[in-house]
Enzyme design. Sequence first.
Site, mmCIF file in Angstrom:
data_model
loop_
_atom_site.group_PDB
_atom_site.id
_atom_site.type_symbol
_atom_site.label_atom_id
_atom_site.label_comp_id
_atom_site.label_asym_id
_atom_site.label_seq_id
_atom_site.Cartn_x
_atom_site.Cartn_y
_atom_site.Cartn_z
ATOM 1 C CG ASP A 34 -1.511 4.209 -2.508
ATOM 2 O OD1 ASP A 34 -2.051 3.055 -2.383
ATOM 3 O OD2 ASP A 34 -0.514 4.464 -3.551
ATOM 4 C CD GLU A 36 2.773 3.542 -5.402
ATOM 5 O OE1 GLU A 36 3.533 2.519 -5.699
ATOM 6 O OE2 GLU A 36 1.528 3.657 -5.605
ATOM 7 C CG HIS A 176 0.802 0.326 -9.553
ATOM 8 N ND1 HIS A 176 0.716 -0.457 -8.415
ATOM 9 C CD2 HIS A 176 0.407 -0.570 -10.656
ATOM 10 C CE1 HIS A 176 0.130 -1.705 -8.750
ATOM 11 N NE2 HIS A 176 -0.021 -1.608 -9.831
ATOM 12 C CG ASP A 181 -2.622 3.647 -6.779
ATOM 13 O OD1 ASP A 181 -2.952 3.938 -8.116
ATOM 14 O OD2 ASP A 181 -1.834 2.714 -6.720
#
Length: 593
Positions: A34, A36, A176, A181
């Site tokens: 994942d 960001e 998040h 995540d």
Amino acid sequence: MSSATHGARSRWESQRTFDELGRRLSDLTFCVVDLETTGGSAQGGSMITEIGAVKVRGGEVLGEFQTLVNPHTAIPPFIAVLTGISNSMVADAPSIESALPAFLEFAAGCVLVAHNAPFDVGFLQHFAAQQGRPWPSFEVLDTARLARRVITRDDAPNCKLSSLARVFGSTTTPNHRALSDARATVDVLHGLMERLGGLGVHTLEELQTFSARVSTAQRRKRHLAEGLPHSPGVYLFRDDARRVLYVGTSRDLRTRVRSYFTASETRSRMGEMVGLATEVTGIECATSLEAEVRELRLIAEHKPRYNRRSRFPEKVHFVKLTRETWPRLSLVKRVLDDDADYLGPFGSRKTAEKCLAALHDTFPLRQCSDRMGRVPSRAPCVLAELGRCLSPCDGSVDAATYAEVVRRLRDTLLRRPDEVVEAINVRMAALAADERFEEAGAHRDRLAAFVRAAARTQRLSALSRCAEVVAARREDDGRWAVHVVRHGRLAAAGVIPPGADAHQFVRELRASAETVADAPGPVPAATAEETEKVLRWLESPGIRLVEVDGEWVCPVAGATRHLALHDAVAESRRTLVPFAERRDLVPVHQPAR
């Protein structure tokens, strides 16, 4: 048809791997990742701010990866609020130039998993390309996409990661942040696998192609493919009474048949067929061309209800120029050995009628079906009064004049279609100038039907006149595929084994080939569809003629030049050399020397 293989195992057998058999999910290592970012588009200038990943195998966590990434740009305030990642947090973090190689090393050899994978993988690929770093050949699973096929509205209102985490009771709440995540996505992945396991999905290939449109009953029949080889050939689906339901062909029998039990095959008609099937029979073929030909013959023989094409090759029509005192054109269903000229075959009577109309528009032969003596004495018909018939019935034309028109028509059918093409083009132009576009369109359709039929007849008859054509082509694996064609029919196929004597192989293949008798008229000793498949192979790049018994020639000014030719045909035409002694003909190929 004979297939000479000298007992050699198919190359597909020697190349079979566990990948081809299906890789069990429990044996694979997954890297769930994942990211960001500062925005939604790497191409638009957005940067990665965090990478989190979890490596799992057989339900066990093997390792985790987490790093903040300095984007070297300010993080938008709303992104900072959403993720909790501030500018000060990433100030001392490594840049993507060092973070990406570390992640790729961690994920090496894994199946990459992400929720909304195009987003995460797209960012990673973008920065790999930016750094000039080759992207590893990761296989990718998207849990969001998979969930849309599995999760119903009764399970969750949507397929967001937070909703799915609640459905599957994840021990981590998505917040998040990349690692959290990724951990939640691991739980979602395992939950999806567990649910699909109950539906018979146990391999990566089945997981990648899963679709709810494929019924559980259909999926459970995948064992019907287990005994099939990874080789080119033909497959037959049969019902409990051993009636053939469907015939197909593939370069890899096992893989193709397995696809009928997965999302790769979602046609409702095929789902119904698979529901009735209790057995799948495979017929190995030496070459793909042999498989295609066998498919046509089996469809014609069994007429399977779930095959829509090629079931009735006998239902064809021809345009015939009769041999009589006052010849005429007529529609017939068979070609006789009567020395008449034929055009076709046509797959439908409607198309044949369009072609017939194009010829009648150009050549005013009689259209009545009565027999006439040498000196007929009858009343003329309406067509004669309209000037569309030479009217031999009332003596309006002498035999020599009528014979000249017949000669021009025969030349149009066999050699040069220009007279029909020019006449109809002039008529279409006149109609278009008068804004009679529907009539012009009708003439256009007639012309197309004629030109295509003439080209087809000339090509088929050219090959059918040859008692034997032996040709070879080097295949992708470096070996030579050899075919023996007799009077337009595929009589034998084989692949020369490595180290074998090529001349001896060809001699034995010819000796074992099917005996084929010539057929009357322009019709090959096979269906037109089979001979056209053979022609496409013979006209493909790289073909070498080994032996030709007869003259394989087509008219220089024939109908084929009026068509938009396939690339392979165009390529072969560019290499043609005219016969010095036959200036009206051109050889289709020159034998290899």
